[in-house]
Every structure is written in C-alpha cells, then in structure tokens.
Design a protein around this motif. Structure first.
Motif, PDB file in Angstrom:
ATOM      1  N   ARG A 118     -36.362  37.495   8.713  1.00 45.85           N
ATOM      2  CA  ARG A 118     -36.987  37.882  10.013  1.00 45.85           C
ATOM      3  C   ARG A 118     -38.551  37.684   9.911  1.00 45.85           C
ATOM      4  O   ARG A 118     -39.192  37.670   8.867  1.00 45.85           O
ATOM      5  CB  ARG A 118     -36.802  39.400  10.552  1.00 45.85           C
ATOM      6  CG  ARG A 118     -35.394  39.357  10.921  1.00 45.85           C
ATOM      7  CD  ARG A 118     -34.631  38.452  11.760  1.00 45.85           C
ATOM      8  NE  ARG A 118     -33.229  38.441  11.638  1.00 45.85           N
ATOM      9  CZ  ARG A 118     -32.467  39.366  12.488  1.00 45.85           C
ATOM     10  NH1 ARG A 118     -33.091  40.396  13.234  1.00 45.85           N
ATOM     11  NH2 ARG A 118     -31.246  38.991  12.797  1.00 45.85           N
ATOM     12  N   PRO A 119     -39.387  37.474  11.045  1.00 42.94           N
ATOM     13  CA  PRO A 119     -40.577  37.444  11.059  1.00 42.94           C
ATOM     14  C   PRO A 119     -41.547  38.593  10.532  1.00 42.94           C
ATOM     15  O   PRO A 119     -42.617  38.290  10.129  1.00 42.94           O
ATOM     16  CB  PRO A 119     -40.971  37.161  12.778  1.00 42.94           C
ATOM     17  CG  PRO A 119     -39.705  36.718  13.305  1.00 42.94           C
ATOM     18  CD  PRO A 119     -38.570  37.251  12.344  1.00 42.94           C
ATOM     19  N   ASP A 120     -40.939  39.659  10.830  1.00 39.90           N
ATOM     20  CA  ASP A 120     -41.569  40.712  10.218  1.00 39.90           C
ATOM     21  C   ASP A 120     -41.448  40.904   8.578  1.00 39.90           C
ATOM     22  O   ASP A 120     -41.930  42.168   8.053  1.00 39.90           O
ATOM     23  CB  ASP A 120     -40.915  41.909  10.771  1.00 39.90           C
ATOM     24  CG  ASP A 120     -39.552  42.569  10.617  1.00 39.90           C
ATOM     25  OD1 ASP A 120     -38.722  41.642  10.175  1.00 39.90           O
ATOM     26  OD2 ASP A 120     -39.119  43.486  11.247  1.00 39.90           O
ATOM     27  N   GLY A 121     -40.751  40.019   7.888  1.00 40.08           N
ATOM     28  CA  GLY A 121     -40.608  40.059   6.496  1.00 40.08           C
ATOM     29  C   GLY A 121     -39.342  40.686   6.043  1.00 40.08           C
ATOM     30  O   GLY A 121     -39.032  40.621   4.879  1.00 40.08           O
ATOM     31  N   ARG A 122     -38.651  41.228   6.780  1.00 39.14           N
ATOM     32  CA  ARG A 122     -37.220  41.741   6.572  1.00 39.14           C
ATOM     33  C   ARG A 122     -36.233  40.889   6.294  1.00 39.14           C
ATOM     34  O   ARG A 122     -36.149  39.832   7.022  1.00 39.14           O
ATOM     35  CB  ARG A 122     -36.889  42.769   7.640  1.00 39.14           C
ATOM     36  CG  ARG A 122     -37.518  44.124   7.882  1.00 39.14           C
ATOM     37  CD  ARG A 122     -36.544  44.971   8.669  1.00 39.14           C
ATOM     38  NE  ARG A 122     -36.316  44.232  10.092  1.00 39.14           N
ATOM     39  CZ  ARG A 122     -35.097  44.429  10.709  1.00 39.14           C
ATOM     40  NH1 ARG A 122     -34.295  45.520  10.419  1.00 39.14           N
ATOM     41  NH2 ARG A 122     -34.878  43.836  11.858  1.00 39.14           N
ATOM     42  N   LEU A 123     -35.185  40.973   5.290  1.00 41.23           N
ATOM     43  CA  LEU A 123     -34.218  40.284   4.988  1.00 41.23           C
ATOM     44  C   LEU A 123     -32.821  41.076   5.605  1.00 41.23           C
ATOM     45  O   LEU A 123     -32.657  42.320   5.092  1.00 41.23           O
ATOM     46  CB  LEU A 123     -33.953  40.097   3.576  1.00 41.23           C
ATOM     47  CG  LEU A 123     -34.931  39.058   2.881  1.00 41.23           C
ATOM     48  CD1 LEU A 123     -35.008  39.196   1.517  1.00 41.23           C
ATOM     49  CD2 LEU A 123     -34.311  37.560   3.312  1.00 41.23           C
ATOM     50  N   VAL A 124     -32.112  40.369   6.450  1.00 46.02           N
ATOM     51  CA  VAL A 124     -30.968  41.161   6.853  1.00 46.02           C
ATOM     52  C   VAL A 124     -29.774  40.364   6.798  1.00 46.02           C
ATOM     53  O   VAL A 124     -29.889  39.146   6.869  1.00 46.02           O
ATOM     54  CB  VAL A 124     -31.391  41.451   8.693  1.00 46.02           C
ATOM     55  CG1 VAL A 124     -32.347  42.384   8.765  1.00 46.02           C
ATOM     56  CG2 VAL A 124     -31.354  40.251   9.444  1.00 46.02           C
ATOM     57  N   MET A 125     -28.735  41.036   6.653  1.00 47.03           N
ATOM     58  CA  MET A 125     -27.230  40.274   6.703  1.00 47.03           C
ATOM     59  C   MET A 125     -26.496  40.484   8.011  1.00 47.03           C
ATOM     60  O   MET A 125     -26.349  41.631   8.581  1.00 47.03           O
ATOM     61  CB  MET A 125     -26.341  41.254   5.659  1.00 47.03           C
ATOM     62  CG  MET A 125     -25.056  40.568   5.407  1.00 47.03           C
ATOM     63  SD  MET A 125     -25.001  38.732   5.073  1.00 47.03           S
ATOM     64  CE  MET A 125     -25.492  38.926   3.178  1.00 47.03           C
ATOM     65  N   PRO A 126     -26.564  39.321   8.644  1.00 45.89           N
ATOM     66  CA  PRO A 126     -25.870  39.255  10.083  1.00 45.89           C
ATOM     67  C   PRO A 126     -24.431  39.666   9.826  1.00 45.89           C
ATOM     68  O   PRO A 126     -23.691  39.572   9.020  1.00 45.89           O
ATOM     69  CB  PRO A 126     -25.993  37.769  10.310  1.00 45.89           C
ATOM     70  CG  PRO A 126     -27.150  37.185   9.510  1.00 45.89           C
ATOM     71  CD  PRO A 126     -26.824  37.949   8.194  1.00 45.89           C
ATOM     72  N   ASP A 127     -23.904  40.302  10.992  1.00 49.65           N
ATOM     73  CA  ASP A 127     -22.456  40.735  11.111  1.00 49.65           C
ATOM     74  C   ASP A 127     -21.577  39.710  11.612  1.00 49.65           C
ATOM     75  O   ASP A 127     -20.273  39.787  11.667  1.00 49.65           O
ATOM     76  CB  ASP A 127     -22.552  42.175  12.011  1.00 49.65           C
ATOM     77  CG  ASP A 127     -22.898  41.892  13.381  1.00 49.65           C
ATOM     78  OD1 ASP A 127     -23.192  40.768  13.780  1.00 49.65           O
ATOM     79  OD2 ASP A 127     -22.891  42.833  14.077  1.00 49.65           O
ATOM     80  N   GLY A 128     -22.386  38.559  12.149  1.00 46.56           N
ATOM     81  CA  GLY A 128     -21.344  37.416  12.695  1.00 46.56           C
ATOM     82  C   GLY A 128     -21.351  37.172  14.254  1.00 46.56           C
ATOM     83  O   GLY A 128     -20.868  36.308  14.836  1.00 46.56           O
TER      84      GLY A 128
END
Length: 354
Positions: free
Chosen positions: A244-254
């Motif tokens: 994400r632009p804020d530097g976070r890495l996220v796992m989407p739920d679909g």
C-alpha cells in the motif's frame, strides 16, 4: 542467484495457494461447527472492559492467568429526538440508527435528488466523523440520495464514534449549524435531537469500540542472517501481498477486504530485516474468513521457507497448542460481537473500527 533469492522465489504461489485453500476449507468447516463453537463459553483474553485502546493489542501467547468471562456491553442506540422515526437499519443504507445520530429533515414538498444533491454534498464530515443523507421514496422505502430520485422526507446521519474518538459537542454544534443552512436552502424543517442525549450515546459507543479494539500478532524471526529487504518485498508481492502507499503489506481476502497485514519492522532506508510481524485486526475480519488461521498458516510457511521461527512479541516460540487455544478465544470474541449486534467484518464493524 543467492540461496535467499532461491528460497523466496520458491515461496511464489505457495502462500497464495495455501491461504486460499485454507480459507476455502475453513469456510466449509466453520459453517458446520459455528453453532457448536459459539454455544460454548470460553475465557476471553482478547477483550478487557477496563483496557485502553493501546492495551487491546495482544500477542497470541497462552496466558497463565485467564481473564474472567465478561458481560458483553450492548451497543447503545442513538437518541434521535425526532418525531419521525429513523428508518430501520438496512445493509445498503449509509445511515445506521445503531451507530449514527439520525436527524430528520421534514420537507415541505417532494424534491428531486439532482436538485438537493449539490447542497447535501457540501456536508460530508464534521471533524473525522462522516455525514450521510438518505431519502424516503414514494413507496416508503429509503435510499441514498441519487439523481432521478424523488424524496418525501430526508434523514441526515453522523457517525457517533470511531476508533479515534466520540462525536463531541463542537462537532455536533457544527453539524446542526450547517444542517440548518441546508434546511433553509431546500425548504425543510430540521428536528434537532437533544445534545445531552447524543453526547451520552456517542461516549457509550466509543467505550464499546475501545473495549473491542483487539489486534493479534505473530512474528517470524530469522534463525541466521537477516533477509534483504528489496528481495523480500518483491517476493512477498509476488505471493499475493499488496504493498500500500503507506508502506503496509496486506493480504487481500479476495472481496476487496484485508485478511491481515505484514510489517518488516524497519524503515524503507534499511537494507535488511531479521523479523517479520503479521497482524490481524480482529473486529474487521468476518469469522468465516478465519483471519487468525490464515495468518498462522502464512507465518508457518514463511518460517519454513526463510529458515525462521514463529515467535511471540517476547521472542518465545509459539506452540501449536497455544495457537489452538487462541483460536478458540477468537471464536468466543466473535460470538460476543455478534451478540452486541456488531458482527466482525460487517459494514457496521468496518465503520466503527476505522
């Protein structure tokens, strides 16, 4: 290509396939066992009525002293003070009487949506609380104000609380002042709720949010040399994590949501890291998603591929028995949210825990 790069590339589709497969299996499993799981009582370590928001984040370690079971606080209904009752909560309506202050605007005559939309859209927030408008149609149904619609009555709704704060007197006064201006412009009569009642509802709702603002984390600690950040980030994105632009890495739920997030625990200026932290925002993930199970599965796969160990925040290895106990406690926590009419992962929960 280094051994680290080879290992990271080997993860490739493994995490994505593993998480998706796990979720599909868990969804089927949960559908069969949800009533059984929710009918049993578990000690609650995720929620302490006296805890502050800063204390709500707990690592999934098996506690030595289990917290006593607590009574689920009911979410307070907003006091509208309006002669016209607010419409019953609907999933597709942006004004929810349980978490919004709903304010009636009685129209002198029916109005078209395109005529009043520009005026209504001038009021979107007070402070950091969103403001929405809905209108009553000829068939007595309600909907968001839209072009082409004809409306016989209006309601404005301002959210009473979120994670950061409750609606306060200054914000409420600003709302009423601006609603009076809009009412004059569209020939409507504003029915103003009592500020004392609204402030009491806002504070009670914020207390509820504070008590249920729980987050769980697990870590993957390197057993040897640190991992190169650039190579690591590239591999994690290929595995399905979104940067994400804020530097976070996220796992989407679909479905446009987030299962859990991942932090490298270093700034962008650093070249290496020895620790990854996976974080589950408990009230924002629906039980059927089993965000905790998916997060643990991902942590184990990362540890296996990167020569690491799954540990808690105190750097102690997490045993399967401990994680199974926490999973049960997460189930009890979700049951309490359901009882409070704020199901985890629902639109209502996403709005409150924002």
């Amino acid at each position: 290509m280094t051994d680290l790069q080879t290992s990271l590339m080997a993860i490739g589709g493994t995490i994505v396939v593993g998480v998706i497969s796990y979720n599909k299996w868990q969804e089927y499993k949960t559908k069969k066992s949800v009533q059984k799981a929710f009918s049993s009582e578990h000690d609650d370590v995720l929620m302490n009525p006296g805890a502050s928001a800063a204390e709500a984040r707990q690592e999934p370690t098996l506690p030595t002293d289990m917290a006593e079971q607590v009574n689920t606080p009911a979410v307070p209904e907003a006091s509208t003070g309006a002669e016209n009752s607010a419409p019953e909560a609907q999933k597709d309506l942006p004004v929810d009487e349980l978490i919004d202050c709903a304010i009636a605007l009685a129209l002198e005559a029916p109005v078209r949506g395109e005529k009043i939309l520009p005026k209504l859209q001038s009021l979107r927030h007070v402070g950091n609380k969103p403001v929405h408008f809905i209108g009553q149609k000829e068939d007595n149904g309600w909907e968001s104000i839209a072009h082409g619609g004809v409306y016989y009555s209006l309601f404005a709704g301002v959210q009473l609380a979120n994670r950061s704060s409750a609606l306060n007197e200054i914000e409420y006064s600003e709302l009423i002042t601006r609603l009076r201006q809009i009412s004059d412009e569209i020939d409507a009569e504003l029915d103003v709720p009592d500020m004392t009642d609204i402030m009491a509802s806002a504070r009670a709702l914020h207390q509820f949010v504070t008590e249920y603002d729980a987050q769980l984390s697990v870590n993957v600690q390197s057993k040897g040399a640190p991992w190169a950040i650039n190579t690591l980030l590239t591999a994690l994105e290929r595995q399905g994590f979104d940067l994400r632009p804020d530097g976070r890495l996220v796992m989407p739920d679909g479905d446009g949501g987030i299962l859990f997030s991942l932090s490298t625990n270093v700034t962008l200026a650093e070249e290496t890291t020895s620790r990854l932290t996976l974080l589950l925002d408990v009230p924002r993930v629906a039980p059927l998603r089993d965000g905790f199970g998916a997060m643990i599965a991902c942590a184990k796969m990362l540890a296996a591929r990167l020569d690491g160990t799954v540990v808690d925040d105190s750097n102690q290895p997490l045993a399967d028995a401990s994680m199974a106990e926490i999973a049960e406690q997460v189930g009890a926590f979700y049951n309490q949210m359901e009882t409070a009419n704020v199901p985890a992962g629902s639109t209502r929960a996403l709005r409150l825990f924002s």
